[in-house]
Write a protein that holds these residues in place. Structure first.
Motif, PDB file in Angstrom:
ATOM      1  N   THR A  77       0.831  -1.201   0.000  1.00 25.77           N
ATOM      2  CA  THR A  77       0.000   0.000   0.000  1.00 25.77           C
ATOM      3  C   THR A  77       0.867   1.253   0.000  1.00 25.77           C
ATOM      4  O   THR A  77       0.540   2.239  -0.656  1.00 25.77           O
ATOM      5  CB  THR A  77      -0.940  -0.005   1.221  1.00 25.77           C
ATOM      6  N   LEU A 137       0.668   4.191  -2.842  1.00 22.94           N
ATOM      7  CA  LEU A 137       0.346   5.565  -2.462  1.00 22.94           C
ATOM      8  C   LEU A 137       1.607   6.405  -2.280  1.00 22.94           C
ATOM      9  O   LEU A 137       1.653   7.307  -1.451  1.00 22.94           O
ATOM     10  CB  LEU A 137      -0.476   5.575  -1.169  1.00 22.94           C
ATOM     11  N   VAL A 168       1.391  10.161  -1.799  1.00 18.93           N
ATOM     12  CA  VAL A 168       0.808  10.724  -0.583  1.00 18.93           C
ATOM     13  C   VAL A 168       1.941  11.150   0.340  1.00 18.93           C
ATOM     14  O   VAL A 168       2.887  10.384   0.566  1.00 18.93           O
ATOM     15  CB  VAL A 168      -0.104   9.682   0.115  1.00 18.93           C
ATOM     16  N   LYS A 213      -8.002  14.885  -2.199  1.00 27.56           N
ATOM     17  CA  LYS A 213      -7.405  13.802  -2.997  1.00 27.56           C
ATOM     18  C   LYS A 213      -6.789  12.736  -2.091  1.00 27.56           C
ATOM     19  O   LYS A 213      -6.963  11.537  -2.321  1.00 27.56           O
ATOM     20  CB  LYS A 213      -6.359  14.370  -3.952  1.00 27.56           C
ATOM     21  N   ASP A 252      -9.625  10.878  -0.277  1.00 22.78           N
ATOM     22  CA  ASP A 252     -10.251   9.897  -1.179  1.00 22.78           C
ATOM     23  C   ASP A 252      -9.390   8.642  -1.334  1.00 22.78           C
ATOM     24  O   ASP A 252      -9.920   7.528  -1.396  1.00 22.78           O
ATOM     25  CB  ASP A 252     -10.525  10.521  -2.550  1.00 22.78           C
ATOM     26  N   ALA A 253      -8.076   8.809  -1.387  1.00 23.59           N
ATOM     27  CA  ALA A 253      -7.189   7.641  -1.492  1.00 23.59           C
ATOM     28  C   ALA A 253      -7.332   6.762  -0.257  1.00 23.59           C
ATOM     29  O   ALA A 253      -7.402   5.534  -0.363  1.00 23.59           O
ATOM     30  CB  ALA A 253      -5.736   8.091  -1.666  1.00 23.59           C
ATOM     31  N   ASN A 298     -10.401   4.490   0.028  1.00 22.47           N
ATOM     32  CA  ASN A 298     -10.326   3.205  -0.672  1.00 22.47           C
ATOM     33  C   ASN A 298      -9.778   2.110   0.232  1.00 22.47           C
ATOM     34  O   ASN A 298      -9.857   0.930  -0.118  1.00 22.47           O
ATOM     35  CB  ASN A 298      -9.463   3.315  -1.927  1.00 22.47           C
TER      36      ASN A 298
END
Length: 192
Positions: free
Chosen positions: A31, A35, A38, A178, A181-182, A185
């Protein structure tokens, strides 16, 4: 009547290698790679800084798709290494138990909708949190802390993480929609 002393099964050398996890070979959760855009400060709100899956089920889960061992009757196991002051936010597992063993350092656990209850654990201490209770933790020491986490429950219950509304607000205010929202998930962000 004597119990059957015959072995129930054997394992090949290859099968044994597939069920062994050597710490030096553990990889960070996939993960984090997915990401990588991020900011680290945002990842630090949701996850331990260095989370290394040992065992995962091959189902949707917040830790990604890679581990040293796959499948163990609904067990997820990982090692987290956290710098001083760092650790994941309040969150709950709706259907699974999350059990923690401090391997090194001092870790403060916060429990409750606002983290109003606390317990501090040292090396070899264990805390087992039942489904539905919000919990978060952080390294309360001055050196890196190491935590073993074991999540148990039904094989298909790996995707059961939720966070309180305050975490969603914090992520949105500090890092924007943004990033929020990630993370949506990966976990359910409860509303007011």
């Amino acid at each position: 009547m004597e119990p059957n002393m015959e072995p129930k099964r054997s394992m090949t050398a290859e099968e044994i290698r597939g069920r062994v996890a050597r710490f030096g070979d553990l990889k960070p959760m996939s993960t984090a790679q997915e990401l990588d855009w991020v900011p680290q400060d945002a990842m630090d709100v949701i996850f331990a800084r260095d989370l290394r899956p040992i065992i995962i089920e091959q189902t949707k889960n917040p830790f990604g798709k890679t581990a040293a061992i796959y499948g163990a009757a609904g067990t997820t196991m990982n090692v987290s290494i956290m710098p001083p002051g760092q650790g994941p936010c309040l969150h709950a597992h709706d259907n699974t138990y999350e059990t923690f063993v401090v391997l090194d350092g001092t870790i403060e656990f916060r429990v409750g909708p606002e983290g109003e209850e606390t317990v501090t654990l040292g090396k070899w201490d264990t805390f087992s949190c039942p489904p539905g209770a919000y919990r978060g933790f952080r390294n309360a020491g001055e050196e890196n802390a190491v935590l073993l986490t074991v999540i148990t429950g039904a094989v298909d219950a790996r995707d059961d993480v939720c966070v309180p509304p305050s975490v969603g607000r914090e992520i949105d205010e500090r890092f924007g929609g943004k990033v929020l929202d990630a993370f949506k998930n990966l976990a359910t962000f409860n509303e007011e």
